[in-house]
Write a protein that holds these residues in place. Structure first.
Motif, short mmCIF file in Angstrom:
data_model
loop_
_atom_site.label_atom_id
_atom_site.label_comp_id
_atom_site.label_asym_id
_atom_site.label_seq_id
_atom_site.Cartn_x
_atom_site.Cartn_y
_atom_site.Cartn_z
N LEU A 198 -31.86 -68.51 44.64
CA LEU A 198 -31.43 -67.28 45.78
C LEU A 198 -30.44 -68.61 46.47
CD1 LEU A 198 -32.15 -65.53 47.86
CD2 LEU A 198 -33.60 -66.92 49.15
N ASP A 199 -29.33 -69.77 46.72
CA ASP A 199 -28.66 -69.88 47.15
C ASP A 199 -27.48 -69.22 45.70
OD1 ASP A 199 -29.86 -72.96 48.48
OD2 ASP A 199 -29.62 -70.75 49.16
N ILE A 208 -26.68 -64.20 53.52
CA ILE A 208 -25.37 -64.22 51.96
C ILE A 208 -24.77 -64.07 53.13
CG2 ILE A 208 -24.17 -61.83 51.67
CD1 ILE A 208 -26.86 -60.86 50.55
N CYS A 263 -27.07 -65.13 46.77
CA CYS A 263 -26.31 -65.25 47.97
C CYS A 263 -24.55 -65.58 47.65
CB CYS A 263 -27.02 -66.09 49.00
SG CYS A 263 -28.46 -64.60 49.46
N GLN A 264 -24.28 -67.07 47.74
CA GLN A 264 -23.12 -66.87 47.35
C GLN A 264 -22.48 -66.17 46.44
OE1 GLN A 264 -22.13 -69.94 49.18
NE2 GLN A 264 -19.96 -68.63 48.87
N PHE A 274 -20.04 -52.08 48.80
CA PHE A 274 -22.05 -52.03 49.33
C PHE A 274 -22.68 -50.73 49.38
CE2 PHE A 274 -22.04 -56.78 48.49
CZ PHE A 274 -21.14 -57.47 48.73
N TYR A 293 -28.46 -58.37 42.29
CA TYR A 293 -29.31 -57.69 43.45
C TYR A 293 -31.01 -58.07 42.84
CZ TYR A 293 -25.97 -55.57 47.14
OH TYR A 293 -25.18 -55.03 47.90
N CYS A 318 -23.05 -67.50 53.69
CA CYS A 318 -22.53 -68.10 52.71
C CYS A 318 -20.70 -68.00 53.20
CB CYS A 318 -22.88 -67.64 51.58
SG CYS A 318 -24.69 -68.38 51.38
N THR A 319 -20.45 -66.71 54.09
CA THR A 319 -19.03 -66.75 53.88
C THR A 319 -18.68 -67.64 55.28
OG1 THR A 319 -19.84 -64.86 55.90
CG2 THR A 319 -19.71 -64.39 53.48
N GLN A 348 -23.86 -55.75 39.04
CA GLN A 348 -24.39 -55.79 40.76
C GLN A 348 -25.73 -55.80 40.79
OE1 GLN A 348 -22.36 -53.59 43.42
NE2 GLN A 348 -21.51 -54.75 44.67
N ILE A 393 -15.96 -53.25 52.83
CA ILE A 393 -16.77 -54.13 52.77
C ILE A 393 -18.28 -53.01 52.53
CG2 ILE A 393 -18.64 -55.30 53.50
CD1 ILE A 393 -17.09 -57.21 54.71
N ARG A 422 -16.80 -60.33 61.29
CA ARG A 422 -16.03 -58.82 60.65
C ARG A 422 -17.66 -57.76 60.48
NH1 ARG A 422 -12.01 -60.40 56.90
NH2 ARG A 422 -10.30 -61.23 57.98
N ILE A 466 -17.59 -60.23 49.61
CA ILE A 466 -17.76 -59.86 51.19
C ILE A 466 -16.04 -61.21 51.51
CG2 ILE A 466 -18.48 -60.54 53.20
CD1 ILE A 466 -21.17 -59.18 52.18
N LYS A 467 -16.30 -62.48 51.36
CA LYS A 467 -15.00 -62.93 52.14
C LYS A 467 -13.88 -62.42 52.18
CE LYS A 467 -16.64 -67.86 51.09
NZ LYS A 467 -16.91 -69.17 50.21
N GLY A 468 -13.21 -62.49 53.06
CA GLY A 468 -12.28 -61.84 53.25
C GLY A 468 -11.73 -60.17 53.06
N LYS A 469 -12.60 -59.93 53.13
CA LYS A 469 -12.50 -58.68 52.71
C LYS A 469 -12.23 -57.70 54.67
CE LYS A 469 -12.77 -57.66 48.60
NZ LYS A 469 -13.51 -59.02 47.73
N MET A 524 -24.50 -49.75 44.01
CA MET A 524 -25.75 -50.54 44.61
C MET A 524 -25.59 -50.89 46.84
SD MET A 524 -28.25 -50.75 42.78
CE MET A 524 -28.85 -52.02 43.90
N VAL A 554 -23.31 -63.34 46.21
CA VAL A 554 -21.92 -61.67 46.60
C VAL A 554 -21.84 -61.88 47.95
CG1 VAL A 554 -23.76 -59.88 48.12
CG2 VAL A 554 -24.82 -60.77 46.49
N ALA A 555 -21.73 -63.26 48.94
CA ALA A 555 -21.28 -64.00 49.92
C ALA A 555 -19.59 -63.16 49.27
CB ALA A 555 -21.13 -64.78 50.60
N ASP A 559 -15.99 -64.05 58.67
CA ASP A 559 -16.54 -63.04 57.78
C ASP A 559 -17.48 -62.24 58.63
OD1 ASP A 559 -15.29 -64.54 54.87
OD2 ASP A 559 -14.87 -63.08 55.88
N LEU A 617 -31.91 -61.58 43.57
CA LEU A 617 -31.75 -62.12 44.13
C LEU A 617 -32.46 -61.79 45.25
CD1 LEU A 617 -29.11 -61.56 47.07
CD2 LEU A 617 -31.27 -61.98 47.64
#
Lengths: 144, 259
Positions: A98-99, B14, A102-103, A121, A83, B17-18, A79, A117, B25, A109-112, B1, A105-106, B22, A86
């Motif tokens: 960057l894309d 970021i 970022c993707q 983080f 960062y 991209c979700t 991690q 989250i 949320r 996050i998805k679905g959490k 982090m 890290v995204a 999300d 990024l």
């Protein structure tokens, strides 16, 4: 050849075709500031090396499938490194990197849930209970 | 982090991209995450790429103070293209959906009051079949109006009047054609019967909708990156039987992303 100096004093010589992929550096080249070594104060040698590797690979390879596999491998980092990459990509303005970062890290996050989250983080909840209630109501759909 | 070390526009990047869910949320996570997640740069990415053009085609202009607000307003069907169609986006994905109203379809003999009558429906009209031998309904939509890289399904949305007759004496033929792709099937035009257990291979079964209407699948297709200017042609016909049929009420054809 363009010379870049990292925050911890490492120097990197890169071809112009690689340097221009860092938009920040490209602007400096256009402004005529690239005669001597360009300092990159926000980025350590370790991260700058990886960023340069990324750009080199994307300049050399055009096969989408190969790049996708390489990127998937490249981004398997801890991690902290993620960062740093990024932020380097943001500072140096390297769009592809960057894309990718970022993707990545995204995807973490998805679905959490909100609590999950915060935990991943290390984010503190700085809302009052009233604020939380209000925001939850305004975004009700996301919690159904 | 700690995510807080990142600049706000990185956090926005970021979150963009979700997914819409999300992003909503993330508004609960912290004040900073909320500012990033609610930002226009995030919701602009969730909106259809051509949303400005879509807004210009709406019958009634939309008022909104943020792209997030616009996104959720577009989740409800809105009249577009002089009221011939209605448009909305799927909340979870932002993908486009359309309902072609009966007025936007080509219903053979529909201008003849002996055969079809038009009844007001919401802000458009539904076509009600009085009586006819030749039942033929066609609709079309250009693929560039739909979201790219998406599988779509098309449904004919109908009701059966109490006096409906002759509609299911013979199966109706269904087809969907787009570019080189064709699919065909049959359907018996009748109110869904929960007792029905068997169906032949190409038979479509009418399904009840939440709004009280019935939908009949006309086909599904994959819309790639919309480079070609192609048209999806959908149809239902029962023209082999010489008997009279009546009592079918058509709302339109709905084209929506597959779940």
């Amino acid at each position: 050849m363009i010379t870049l100096t990292s925050s911890d004093g490492e120097t990197f010589k890169v071809d112009e075709v690689v340097a221009v992929k860092m938009q920040t550096i490209e602007h400096m080249m256009e402004d005529g500031c690239a005669e001597t070594a360009i300092p990159v104060p926000n980025v350590t040698g370790k991260i700058l090396a990886k960023a340069i590797d990324f750009i080199k690979k994307h300049v050399e390879t055009t096969k989408k499938e190969e790049l996708r596999a390489w990127d998937a491998d490249f981004i398997k980092v801890d991690q902290a490194t993620l960062y740093d990459l990024l932020m380097a990509a943001n500072y140096l303005d390297i769009k592809g990197l960057l894309d990718l970062t970022c993707q990545r890290v995204a995807d973490m996050i998805k679905g959490k849930s909100v609590e999950e989250i915060r935990e991943i983080f290390n984010i503190e909840n700085d809302f009052t209970p009233e604020e939380e209630k209000e925001i939850r109501k305004a975004n009700q759909w996301a919690f159904e | 982090m700690n995510l807080d070390v990142l600049p706000q526009d990185c956090i926005s990047h970021i979150i963009s991209c979700t997914s819409p869910r999300d992003a909503c949320r993330s508004a609960m996570v912290s004040a900073r995450a909320r500012r990033a997640g609610d930002s226009d740069s995030v919701w602009e990415r969730f909106l259809p790429a051509d949303y400005k053009q879509i807004l210009s085609r709406l019958v009634s202009p939309l008022v909104f103070s943020s792209k997030k607000e616009l996104y959720f307003k577009l989740c409800n069907p809105l009249l577009i293209d002089e009221g011939k169609k209605s448009f909305s986006i799927s909340k979870a994905t932002g993908k486009k959906r359309y309902m072609l109203s009966a007025r936007d379809l080509s219903v053979t003999w529909s201008s003849n009051a002996l055969y079809w009558s038009w009844k007001p429906l919401l802000q458009s009209s539904a076509a009600e079949l009085r009586t006819i031998c030749w039942l033929e309904i066609q609709g079309k939509i250009k693929t560039n109006m739909l979201s790219p890289n998406t599988t779509y399904e098309a449904y004919l949305v109908v009701k059966f009047a109490n006096r409906a007759y002759g509609l299911d004496s013979l199966p109706s033929e269904i087809s969907l054609v787009v570019g080189n792709y064709e699919s065909h099937g049959i359907v018996y035009l009748r109110y869904p019967d929960s007792n029905k257990m068997f169906s032949m291979k190409e038979e479509r079964i009418p399904c009840k909708r939440e709004d009280g209407w019935v939908e009949i699948e006309l086909g599904e297709f994959y819309n790639d990156d919309g480079g070609d200017d192609e048209e999806v042609k959908m149809s239902l016909r029962e023209v082999k039987g010489h008997h009279l049929k009546g009592g079918l009420i058509i709302e339109g054809i709905e084209i929506r992303p597959k779940d």
